[in-house]
Design a protein around this motif. Structure first.
Motif, PDB file in Angstrom:
ATOM      1  N   UNK A  95       0.784  -1.305   0.305  1.00 11.05           N
ATOM      2  CA  UNK A  95       0.219   0.000   0.214  1.00 11.05           C
ATOM      3  C   UNK A  95       1.244   1.547  -0.369  1.00 11.05           C
ATOM      4  N   UNK A  96       1.699   1.272  -0.904  1.00 12.30           N
ATOM      5  CA  UNK A  96       2.909   2.371  -1.153  1.00 12.30           C
ATOM      6  C   UNK A  96       2.546   3.573  -2.428  1.00 12.30           C
ATOM      7  N   UNK A  97       1.901   2.615  -3.113  1.00  9.22           N
ATOM      8  CA  UNK A  97       1.712   3.524  -4.613  1.00  9.22           C
ATOM      9  C   UNK A  97       0.726   4.150  -4.938  1.00  9.22           C
ATOM     10  N   UNK A  98       0.519   5.177  -5.638  1.00  9.32           N
ATOM     11  CA  UNK A  98      -0.482   5.655  -6.122  1.00  9.32           C
ATOM     12  C   UNK A  98      -0.754   5.139  -7.323  1.00  9.32           C
ATOM     13  N   UNK A  99      -0.318   4.464  -8.303  1.00  9.03           N
ATOM     14  CA  UNK A  99      -0.105   4.124  -9.620  1.00  9.03           C
ATOM     15  C   UNK A  99       1.136   3.493  -9.894  1.00  9.03           C
ATOM     16  N   UNK A 100       0.706   2.074  -9.994  1.00  6.09           N
ATOM     17  CA  UNK A 100       1.441   1.397 -11.387  1.00  6.09           C
ATOM     18  C   UNK A 100       1.715   1.122 -12.770  1.00  6.09           C
ATOM     19  N   UNK A 130      -1.725  -0.075 -15.097  1.00 11.71           N
ATOM     20  CA  UNK A 130      -1.867   0.531 -16.411  1.00 11.71           C
ATOM     21  C   UNK A 130      -0.890   0.289 -17.111  1.00 11.71           C
ATOM     22  N   UNK A 131      -1.451  -0.821 -17.862  1.00 10.01           N
ATOM     23  CA  UNK A 131       0.456  -1.478 -18.540  1.00 10.01           C
ATOM     24  C   UNK A 131      -0.315  -2.177 -20.145  1.00 10.01           C
ATOM     25  N   UNK A 132       0.686  -1.969 -21.000  1.00 16.84           N
ATOM     26  CA  UNK A 132       0.346  -1.969 -22.073  1.00 16.84           C
ATOM     27  C   UNK A 132       1.697  -3.962 -22.367  1.00 16.84           C
ATOM     28  N   UNK A 133       1.113  -4.920 -22.923  1.00 18.07           N
ATOM     29  CA  UNK A 133       2.523  -6.084 -23.019  1.00 18.07           C
ATOM     30  C   UNK A 133       1.911  -6.543 -25.040  1.00 18.07           C
ATOM     31  N   UNK A 134       2.990  -6.812 -24.999  1.00 17.69           N
ATOM     32  CA  UNK A 134       2.691  -7.936 -26.617  1.00 17.69           C
ATOM     33  C   UNK A 134       1.900  -8.865 -25.923  1.00 17.69           C
ATOM     34  N   UNK A 135       1.200  -9.073 -27.065  1.00 13.07           N
ATOM     35  CA  UNK A 135       0.209 -10.078 -26.800  1.00 13.07           C
ATOM     36  C   UNK A 135      -0.376 -10.700 -27.946  1.00 13.07           C
ATOM     37  N   UNK A 136      -1.524 -11.839 -27.874  1.00 14.68           N
ATOM     38  CA  UNK A 136      -2.285 -11.796 -29.422  1.00 14.68           C
ATOM     39  C   UNK A 136      -1.789 -12.697 -29.896  1.00 14.68           C
ATOM     40  N   UNK A 137      -1.686 -12.237 -31.568  1.00 10.54           N
ATOM     41  CA  UNK A 137      -0.909 -12.808 -32.414  1.00 10.54           C
ATOM     42  C   UNK A 137      -0.179 -11.923 -33.293  1.00 10.54           C
ATOM     43  N   UNK A 138       1.400 -11.216 -32.419  1.00  8.30           N
ATOM     44  CA  UNK A 138       2.139 -10.150 -32.512  1.00  8.30           C
ATOM     45  C   UNK A 138       3.338 -11.847 -33.052  1.00  8.30           C
ATOM     46  N   UNK A 139       3.529 -11.155 -34.340  1.00  3.00           N
ATOM     47  CA  UNK A 139       4.241 -11.959 -35.083  1.00  3.00           C
ATOM     48  C   UNK A 139       4.020 -12.756 -35.621  1.00  3.00           C
ATOM     49  N   UNK A 140       2.813 -13.145 -36.035  1.00  2.65           N
ATOM     50  CA  UNK A 140       1.891 -14.202 -36.428  1.00  2.65           C
ATOM     51  C   UNK A 140       2.643 -15.216 -37.987  1.00  2.65           C
ATOM     52  N   UNK A 246       2.366  -7.865 -37.680  1.00  2.00           N
ATOM     53  CA  UNK A 246       1.280  -7.745 -36.459  1.00  2.00           C
ATOM     54  C   UNK A 246       2.253  -7.650 -35.555  1.00  2.00           C
ATOM     55  N   UNK A 247       1.858  -6.626 -34.385  1.00  2.26           N
ATOM     56  CA  UNK A 247       2.159  -6.500 -33.014  1.00  2.26           C
ATOM     57  C   UNK A 247       0.193  -5.775 -32.388  1.00  2.26           C
ATOM     58  N   UNK A 248       0.406  -7.338 -31.441  1.00  2.96           N
ATOM     59  CA  UNK A 248      -1.286  -6.884 -30.716  1.00  2.96           C
ATOM     60  C   UNK A 248      -0.923  -5.664 -29.230  1.00  2.96           C
ATOM     61  N   UNK A 249      -0.969  -5.045 -29.326  1.00  2.33           N
ATOM     62  CA  UNK A 249      -0.491  -4.605 -27.983  1.00  2.33           C
ATOM     63  C   UNK A 249      -1.751  -4.621 -26.783  1.00  2.33           C
ATOM     64  N   UNK A 250      -1.326  -4.964 -26.190  1.00  2.00           N
ATOM     65  CA  UNK A 250      -2.939  -5.648 -25.022  1.00  2.00           C
ATOM     66  C   UNK A 250      -2.707  -5.019 -23.639  1.00  2.00           C
ATOM     67  N   UNK A 251      -3.777  -3.945 -23.763  1.00  2.00           N
ATOM     68  CA  UNK A 251      -3.641  -2.974 -22.821  1.00  2.00           C
ATOM     69  C   UNK A 251      -3.994  -3.633 -21.129  1.00  2.00           C
ATOM     70  N   UNK A 252      -3.702  -3.559 -20.143  1.00  2.00           N
ATOM     71  CA  UNK A 252      -4.257  -4.091 -19.081  1.00  2.00           C
ATOM     72  C   UNK A 252      -4.645  -2.828 -17.902  1.00  2.00           C
TER      73      UNK A 252
END
Length: 289
Positions: A95-100, A130-140, A246-252
């Motif tokens: 419980x030390x961060x307001x945002x990651x 809040x994060x973005x990462x490579x996912x899905x069909x990237x580089x299929x 293809x690059x799929x950017x997944x947002x969480x």
């Protein structure tokens, strides 16, 4: 036991090589800009923030310029020894961060469920992740070309492109980690290159060449490489001859639970019948015969 899929020491060496070659950071820069825009839609300030794993300073710089945060710490997930593991505890008190935040780093974490739990615990109640990462069909396209080429030239297939999680799987991980109001969505980006070899060179400059533990240690056969490039160009080229990647950017996104957040209604407490909402006629159960 956590599956050991990615070789962290290799990823670190690939990043050093990318810096020497002249890094290709356009994907990270795009993600940083989008992250800043998404955060701007949240009308509040964040006193203490952490940038977890982003391979450049793009996110940290964008957030400092946004005026929405007071202080931000950048954490390198690849720091430490070359033991090939990434199970160390994050250096943040509960419980030390307001945002990651994080951009294009979490796709290479072996214990992603465990890391998400740690992030949720490090957030203050009603803190945001809040994060973005490579996912899905990237580089299929690249994956298909190498699979077909090696099957033809060697009679077998070795993993050449890292596996990427699907958006539904990642959304489920947010729920499993205990985030409130979890959301997962995907942006698809199609990047065009002059040739398949130009794409492979760009991936090296991203530090994104094959990081798999189970990768084949022997050098890629020249015949396999040439055939992969031929198949790629034959299957995934536009009329002008340039090839697509293809690059799929997944947002969480998710929030640390807090009593002020919207809560789902308990079963049986609805104020309107479904039939009324749909404008339909409700029928009782069919009579027994």
């Amino acid at each position: 036991m956590t599956p050991h899929v990615f070789d962290r020491a290799v990823i670190r060496r690939r990043r050093v090589r990318a810096l020497a070659l002249g890094p290709a950071d356009f994907l990270v820069d795009l993600a940083a800009g989008e992250l800043s825009e998404r955060l701007a839609a949240v009308t509040r300030r964040f006193a203490v923030a952490a940038d977890i794993g982003t391979p450049t300073e793009a996110v940290t710089s964008a957030l400092r310029a946004s005026g929405q945060i007071d202080a931000i710490t950048r954490l390198d997930l690849l720091a430490g020894g070359d033991d090939g593991t990434d199970g160390a505890a994050l250096p943040f008190a509960p419980a030390s961060l307001d945002l990651a935040v994080s951009a294009l780093a979490l796709q290479f974490v072996n214990d992603l469920p465990g890391l998400l739990v740690q992030i949720r615990r490090a957030l203050k109640p009603d803190g945001l992740f809040l994060a973005a990462l490579i996912g899905g069909d990237s580089l299929t396209e690249l994956r298909q070309a190498f699979t077909a080429a090696e099957a033809e030239t060697t009679g077998g297939v070795s993993p050449r492109v890292a596996p990427f999680a699907e958006v539904r799987e990642l959304g489920a991980l947010l729920q499993r980690a205990g985030f409130a109001l979890p959301v997962a969505d995907v942006d698809r980006l199609t990047v065009r290159y002059a040739t398949p070899l130009a794409l492979m060179a760009e991936l090296r400059r991203m530090g994104a060449a094959n990081p798999l533990v189970e990768r084949r240690r022997a050098p890629l056969r020249r015949a396999s490489l040439i055939r992969a490039a031929e198949l790629y160009a034959a299957r995934f080229a536009d009329p002008d001859g340039r090839i697509r990647a293809t690059f799929d950017i997944v947002w969480l996104s998710g929030w640390a639970p807090h009593e002020s957040q919207q809560q789902p209604l308990k079963p049986g407490t609805a104020q309107m019948r479904l039939a009324d909402a749909l404008g339909a006629v409700e029928h009782g159960p069919a009579p027994k015969r």
